[in-house]
Design a protein around this motif. Structure first.
Motif, PDB file in Angstrom:
ATOM      1  N   MET A   1      41.459  12.750  20.863  1.00 38.59           N
ATOM      2  CA  MET A   1      40.113  12.947  20.323  1.00 38.59           C
ATOM      3  C   MET A   1      39.130  13.090  21.476  1.00 38.59           C
ATOM      4  SD  MET A   1      37.900  10.419  17.835  1.00 38.59           S
ATOM      5  CE  MET A   1      39.078  10.542  16.486  1.00 38.59           C
ATOM      6  N   THR A   2      38.224  14.043  21.349  1.00 37.59           N
ATOM      7  CA  THR A   2      37.211  14.255  22.382  1.00 37.59           C
ATOM      8  C   THR A   2      36.140  13.168  22.312  1.00 37.59           C
ATOM      9  OG1 THR A   2      37.537  16.633  22.242  1.00 37.59           O
ATOM     10  CG2 THR A   2      35.508  15.869  23.289  1.00 37.59           C
ATOM     11  N   PRO A   3      35.839  12.528  23.443  1.00 37.27           N
ATOM     12  CA  PRO A   3      34.789  11.505  23.424  1.00 37.27           C
ATOM     13  C   PRO A   3      33.488  12.075  22.877  1.00 37.27           C
ATOM     14  CG  PRO A   3      36.000  11.426  25.489  1.00 37.27           C
ATOM     15  CD  PRO A   3      36.474  12.653  24.760  1.00 37.27           C
ATOM     16  N   ARG A 143      25.689   6.148  14.689  1.00 43.33           N
ATOM     17  CA  ARG A 143      24.981   5.428  15.753  1.00 43.33           C
ATOM     18  C   ARG A 143      25.875   4.448  16.496  1.00 43.33           C
ATOM     19  NH1 ARG A 143      20.801   4.962  11.755  1.00 43.33           N
ATOM     20  NH2 ARG A 143      20.794   2.687  11.784  1.00 43.33           N
ATOM     21  N   THR A 144      27.155   4.778  16.641  1.00 47.95           N
ATOM     22  CA  THR A 144      28.070   3.963  17.439  1.00 47.95           C
ATOM     23  C   THR A 144      28.673   4.835  18.532  1.00 47.95           C
ATOM     24  OG1 THR A 144      28.640   2.559  15.553  1.00 47.95           O
ATOM     25  CG2 THR A 144      30.106   2.482  17.449  1.00 47.95           C
ATOM     26  N   ASN A 145      28.514   4.411  19.772  1.00 47.01           N
ATOM     27  CA  ASN A 145      29.040   5.152  20.917  1.00 47.01           C
ATOM     28  C   ASN A 145      30.046   4.363  21.736  1.00 47.01           C
ATOM     29  OD1 ASN A 145      27.195   7.625  20.896  1.00 47.01           O
ATOM     30  ND2 ASN A 145      25.704   5.958  20.927  1.00 47.01           N
ATOM     31  N   SER A 146      30.000   3.031  21.616  1.00 46.20           N
ATOM     32  CA  SER A 146      30.746   2.193  22.561  1.00 46.20           C
ATOM     33  C   SER A 146      31.663   1.198  21.864  1.00 46.20           C
ATOM     34  CB  SER A 146      29.777   1.425  23.464  1.00 46.20           C
ATOM     35  OG  SER A 146      28.983   2.318  24.208  1.00 46.20           O
ATOM     36  N   LEU A 147      32.803   0.991  22.485  1.00 47.38           N
ATOM     37  CA  LEU A 147      33.815   0.047  22.020  1.00 47.38           C
ATOM     38  C   LEU A 147      34.184  -0.883  23.165  1.00 47.38           C
ATOM     39  CD1 LEU A 147      36.253  -0.991  20.275  1.00 47.38           C
ATOM     40  CD2 LEU A 147      37.519   0.999  21.102  1.00 47.38           C
ATOM     41  N   LEU A 185      35.314   7.041  21.725  1.00 45.68           N
ATOM     42  CA  LEU A 185      34.243   6.109  22.082  1.00 45.68           C
ATOM     43  C   LEU A 185      34.314   5.743  23.555  1.00 45.68           C
ATOM     44  CD1 LEU A 185      34.571   3.681  19.033  1.00 45.68           C
ATOM     45  CD2 LEU A 185      32.799   5.423  19.350  1.00 45.68           C
ATOM     46  N   GLU A 186      33.160   5.482  24.135  1.00 46.81           N
ATOM     47  CA  GLU A 186      33.121   4.947  25.496  1.00 46.81           C
ATOM     48  C   GLU A 186      33.738   3.564  25.459  1.00 46.81           C
ATOM     49  OE1 GLU A 186      29.871   3.939  29.030  1.00 46.81           O
ATOM     50  OE2 GLU A 186      29.210   4.797  27.113  1.00 46.81           O
TER      51      GLU A 186
END
Length: 386
Positions: A1-3, A143-147, A185-186
């Motif tokens: 999956m592409t970030p 609105r979620t970018n980071s894990l 996700l980052e």
């Protein structure tokens, strides 16, 4: 999956903006004047740093209030729902996942069984849990970018690499990159105890303490350290390993290869092993050991007493070396605290040198979802760390 693209993220582009944002995040609502006083920045610098954060929707101005003589102030507050974060804790048998807001407040919790400890299976499991959490709400998806992902053991956070995890039986596993590719996700991977320490520093009992320690008791015995307001990792990422302080020269062999470590005497597994040896009953469980010790089994009471002495010595050694203002003791092992409390406190008082004995001990349970919250707090940090 592409970030996924990092568009719309907090415009933290300078040390000043990071300082202002973290101050409001952890101590708000707070006025610009008070931010300037607490951080040493000029009022003009605070205003300049806050403006793009307000425009991007990460900070908001509350209604003006009169605080005394002079102009009314408009306190700054974080918009907690401006961005969401995922946190996943990997244990030897399950994944614990949460969605949190900007203040690391848990909004959703999920538990998934981990069918295999093999790295590929764990990566797939984390990706499935992340997808399930995001699908719970359109706003989470948008609105979620980071894990944040945490494991017990020796973790190189910068490289996203697990050097050693005793409970997963891992050596040299690259984790952040494959999880990031699988989730889009980052992804940040960190030691589980250090991650909880981040959460405590910003949102818990560590607020306002320039130096403190968090010690977790359970399957392992871990410690996170904050000194002068910063989490200490050490040159090799293993600072704070209180579980591997030797406290008994003739003590049992530890999984790390040394003997007499705190963890080899006082971890849950160590207590169970010693209790089975003391009684000759190979099938004893931790719950049975606790119950029998509380009802007067002296052999089992001695096992817990020995654990209390080992923990007390470890805490004292750490207090003598670092001098924290407070030590927060938590974890599932705290459930049996009444069985070793006296020995722990007496040993700490005896071995802590001088004023180090004045260090405040805070005892607090640690629900399992708090481990995942720590992982999410590490994800929140990505707003401030380039």
């Amino acid at each position: 999956m592409t970030p996924r693209r990092q568009s719309g993220r907090a415009p933290v582009t300078s040390p000043a903006s990071a300082t202002v944002f973290t101050t409001v995040l952890t101590q708000g609502p707070v006025s610009r004047v008070e931010v300037a006083r607490r951080t040493g920045l000029s009022s003009a610098a605070v205003t300049k740093a806050a403006r793009p954060l307000i425009e991007a929707g990460y900070l908001t101005e509350l209604d003006s209030e009169q605080t005394g003589i002079g102009r009314p102030v408009s306190p700054l507050e974080v918009r907690a729902d401006r961005e969401f974060f995922l946190g996943i804790k990997i244990t030897d048998s399950e994944l614990i996942g949460v969605v949190t807001d900007l203040r690391a407040q848990i909004l959703v919790t999920r538990f998934h069984r981990l069918p295999s400890r093999k790295p590929d299976a764990v990566v797939s499991g984390v990706a499935e849990m992340a997808a399930e959490l995001l699908a719970l709400s359109p706003k989470y998806t948008k609105r979620t970018n980071s894990l944040g992902v945490t494991v017990a053991g020796d973790v190189d956070r910068e490289a996203g690499h697990v050097r050693y995890s005793p409970f997963l039986h891992w050596q040299d596993v690259q984790l952040a990159e494959p999880i990031g590719e699988a989730t889009g996700l980052e992804t940040t991977v960190d030691n589980d105890v250090k991650a909880i320490t981040v959460a405590e520093r910003w949102f818990g009992d560590g607020i306002g303490a320039p130096s403190f320690a968090l010690v977790t008791l359970g399957t392992g015995i871990g410690c996170g350290l904050v000194v002068n307001g910063a989490v200490v990792t050490g040159s090799h990422g293993v600072a704070g390993e209180i579980g591997h302080i030797p406290v008994a020269g003739d003590g049992p062999l530890c999984h790390c290869g040394a003997t007499g470590c705190v963890e080899a005497i006082a971890s849950t597994d160590a207590i169970v092993a010693q209790a089975r040896t003391a009684t000759g009953e190979r099938g004893l469980t931790m719950a049975e050991i606790v119950t029998r010790a509380r009802t007067g089994d002296q052999a089992l009471q001695r096992v817990f007493a020995r654990a209390g002495v080992a923990i007390g010595r470890g805490l004292a050694a750490m207090a003598n070396l670092v001098g924290p203002e407070r030590i927060i003791v938590s974890g599932e092992g705290l459930d049996a605290y009444d069985l070793f409390a006296d020995e722990l406190r007496e040993t700490f008082a005896t071995h802590a040198f001088g004023a180090a004995a004045q260090c405040e001990l805070i005892l607090r349970p640690l629900p399992f979802e708090e481990w995942a919250r720590g992982a999410a707090a590490v994800a929140v940090q990505t707003l401030f760390i380039s």
